[in-house]
Motif scaffolding. Structure first.
Motif, short mmCIF file in Angstrom:
data_model
loop_
_atom_site.label_atom_id
_atom_site.label_comp_id
_atom_site.label_asym_id
_atom_site.label_seq_id
_atom_site.Cartn_x
_atom_site.Cartn_y
_atom_site.Cartn_z
N GLY A 140 3.53 21.01 7.15
CA GLY A 140 3.87 21.22 5.75
C GLY A 140 3.32 20.15 4.81
O GLY A 140 3.58 20.19 3.61
N VAL A 141 2.56 19.19 5.34
CA VAL A 141 1.97 18.14 4.50
C VAL A 141 0.73 18.70 3.80
O VAL A 141 -0.03 19.47 4.40
N ALA A 142 0.50 18.30 2.55
CA ALA A 142 -0.70 18.74 1.84
C ALA A 142 -1.93 18.10 2.49
O ALA A 142 -1.94 16.91 2.77
N VAL A 143 -2.97 18.90 2.73
CA VAL A 143 -4.21 18.40 3.33
C VAL A 143 -5.35 18.61 2.35
O VAL A 143 -5.49 19.71 1.80
N SER A 144 -6.14 17.55 2.10
CA SER A 144 -7.27 17.68 1.18
C SER A 144 -8.52 17.12 1.84
O SER A 144 -8.45 16.50 2.90
N ARG A 193 0.84 -1.20 0.00
CA ARG A 193 0.00 0.00 0.00
C ARG A 193 0.87 1.25 0.00
O ARG A 193 1.99 1.25 0.51
N ASP A 194 0.30 2.31 -0.53
CA ASP A 194 0.97 3.60 -0.65
C ASP A 194 1.11 4.23 0.74
O ASP A 194 0.12 4.61 1.36
N SER A 195 2.36 4.39 1.23
CA SER A 195 2.54 4.95 2.57
C SER A 195 2.71 6.46 2.53
O SER A 195 2.95 7.09 3.55
N HIS A 196 2.56 7.08 1.36
CA HIS A 196 2.69 8.53 1.26
C HIS A 196 1.38 9.24 1.59
O HIS A 196 1.38 10.43 1.83
N THR A 197 0.28 8.51 1.55
CA THR A 197 -1.03 9.13 1.70
C THR A 197 -1.76 8.53 2.91
O THR A 197 -1.82 7.31 3.06
N ILE A 198 -2.31 9.39 3.78
CA ILE A 198 -3.08 8.93 4.93
C ILE A 198 -4.50 9.47 4.79
O ILE A 198 -4.69 10.68 4.59
N CYS A 199 -5.47 8.57 4.89
CA CYS A 199 -6.87 8.98 4.83
C CYS A 199 -7.42 9.00 6.25
O CYS A 199 -7.40 7.98 6.95
N VAL A 200 -7.90 10.17 6.70
CA VAL A 200 -8.37 10.33 8.07
C VAL A 200 -9.88 10.12 8.12
O VAL A 200 -10.62 10.83 7.43
N VAL A 257 -0.75 14.00 14.05
CA VAL A 257 0.26 15.04 13.82
C VAL A 257 1.66 14.40 13.84
O VAL A 257 2.51 14.73 13.01
N ARG A 258 1.88 13.47 14.77
CA ARG A 258 3.18 12.77 14.80
C ARG A 258 3.43 12.01 13.50
O ARG A 258 4.52 12.05 12.94
N ARG A 259 2.37 11.30 13.01
CA ARG A 259 2.54 10.55 11.76
C ARG A 259 2.82 11.50 10.59
O ARG A 259 3.56 11.17 9.67
N ALA A 260 2.20 12.70 10.62
CA ALA A 260 2.37 13.66 9.53
C ALA A 260 3.82 14.12 9.44
O ALA A 260 4.30 14.52 8.38
N HIS A 261 4.55 14.09 10.57
CA HIS A 261 5.96 14.49 10.58
C HIS A 261 6.88 13.44 9.98
O HIS A 261 8.04 13.72 9.72
N ASP A 262 6.35 12.22 9.79
CA ASP A 262 7.19 11.16 9.19
C ASP A 262 7.63 11.58 7.80
O ASP A 262 6.89 12.26 7.08
N ASP A 263 8.79 11.13 7.40
CA ASP A 263 9.35 11.55 6.12
C ASP A 263 8.44 11.22 4.95
O ASP A 263 8.22 12.05 4.07
N THR A 274 -14.52 19.15 12.86
CA THR A 274 -13.35 18.33 13.19
C THR A 274 -12.29 18.45 12.10
O THR A 274 -11.10 18.59 12.39
N ALA A 275 -12.74 18.44 10.83
CA ALA A 275 -11.80 18.55 9.71
C ALA A 275 -11.06 19.89 9.77
O ALA A 275 -9.84 19.95 9.56
N HIS A 276 -11.79 20.98 10.09
CA HIS A 276 -11.16 22.30 10.21
C HIS A 276 -10.09 22.29 11.30
O HIS A 276 -8.97 22.78 11.11
N TYR A 277 -10.45 21.73 12.45
CA TYR A 277 -9.51 21.70 13.58
C TYR A 277 -8.27 20.90 13.20
O TYR A 277 -7.14 21.33 13.45
N VAL A 278 -8.47 19.74 12.57
CA VAL A 278 -7.34 18.88 12.19
C VAL A 278 -6.45 19.60 11.18
O VAL A 278 -5.22 19.54 11.26
N THR A 279 -7.09 20.33 10.24
CA THR A 279 -6.33 21.09 9.24
C THR A 279 -5.41 22.11 9.94
O THR A 279 -4.22 22.23 9.60
N ASP A 280 -5.96 22.82 10.92
CA ASP A 280 -5.15 23.80 11.67
C ASP A 280 -3.96 23.13 12.35
O ASP A 280 -2.84 23.64 12.30
N ARG A 281 -4.23 21.98 12.99
CA ARG A 281 -3.17 21.29 13.72
C ARG A 281 -2.08 20.78 12.77
O ARG A 281 -0.92 20.63 13.15
N LEU A 282 -2.48 20.48 11.51
CA LEU A 282 -1.53 19.92 10.55
C LEU A 282 -0.76 21.00 9.80
O LEU A 282 0.20 20.70 9.07
#
Lengths: 197, 197
Positions: free
Chosen positions: B163-167, B76-83, B127-133, B151-159
């Motif tokens: 520097g990770v792209a959030v969609s 599986r693609d480890s570059h993308t995380i679906c929340v 947030v910790r996972r988002a810091h992974d390379d 919740t999505a707004h709050y998570v976007t702010d925290r991320l």
């Protein structure tokens, strides 16, 4: 979805009436979220009931004692036996509180299509009970369906030689029922069974 | 209805989503009628799943192994995380087969009314996972409800600091949906997200 244990749980839950594949998944999730309050107690309750609940050898009711609590209850009228198709029907009558006699659970209806013959139902034991001294009336409370009525006819024939009075539930407009929504058969039965005021 | 074991079983079954008191009685009857094929296996499956299924320490999915099969799957693609809000949402996405990346299960939505704060959800670990390379994009697949969007707004702010792209998932007319039955919000979103042909 993953984990063989999880998939097996969902497949088994989906076999319960009222739960399909989708609601079985929801049920499994709820169980796993409420492990202490619901999942463990439910697992134990299922195994406890499987071990302790049995068919009453007299009437066919399900209970942890044999004969069941209804058959054991000396305060109930032992002159009247109400014949039902299923334990669920017995429970429904008990909830209504309208009947204080004994029961007899046939265990289904006669059905040529499904290959259910008189020997598959508790009819022989009903005839034996009808020969008991105390029994004066047998009320046939089978469903008002083709199968239910055919079964009632057959049982009536089998009981003819016992000399016990046999009756059936009254047909008519259900309480709270609107005429507009009732089928022709019910309206015809309600007209036939009209009462003078 | 009688027998303490039986009543306890019915009460517990009635707590499952999709089953009320009446359908719980039917389910209990079905279990007792199919003791060998259904009741014993279900009791065992519940207890096996309760013992073996656990939260994945990486993404919050439910599985018998930790990390879960999705996190362990090297293909599986480890570059993308679906929340997602819930494990049920993860299962729905997996069934669709439309996503081949990793997941992160928040475990609910922020809700002032229900007293659910960011600390009650798996936001810090996201947030910790988002810091992974390896992580390049985080797709917020929370529900299109007020709570889900908040919740999505709050998570976007925290991320934001990672520097990770959030969609987020696209809004519009569901496939098979008839315009006549859609609400104003969906129609507005569908118009805004129109595509040139």
């Amino acid at each position: 979805m993953s984990g063989a244990d999880l998939e097996k749980l969902i497949q088994l839950l989906a076999k319960l009436p009222g739960l399909g594949p989708r609601s079985a998944r929801r049920a499994a999730l709820t169980l796993l979220k409420k492990r202490e309050q619901l999942m463990t107690p439910l697992g134990e309750a299922i195994q406890a009931a499987a071990a302790s609940v049995q068919d009453c050898s007299v009437c066919g009711n399900l209970d942890t004692v044999d004969p069941c609590a209804v058959c054991n209850d000396k305060a109930r009228d032992s002159h009247t036996i109400c014949v039902v198709e299923d334990v669920g029907d017995l429970w429904a009558l008990e909830r209504s509180g309208a009947f204080r006699g004994r029961y007899h659970v046939l265990g289904g209806t006669l059905s040529a299509l499904d290959g259910i013959s008189p020997d598959d139902l508790r009819i022989a034991s009903l005839v034996r009970r009808a020969h008991d001294d105390g029994v004066r009336e047998i009320i046939l409370a089978t469903s008002a369906t083709v199968e239910g009525q055919a079964t009632a006819h057959y049982v009536t024939d089998r009981l003819a030689s016992t000399g016990v009075a046999v009756s059936r539930l009254g047909h008519g407009v259900p309480i709270g029922g609107e005429l507009d929504y009732l089928d022709d058969g019910t309206l015809t039965a309600a007209l036939k069974s009209r009462k003078t005021l």
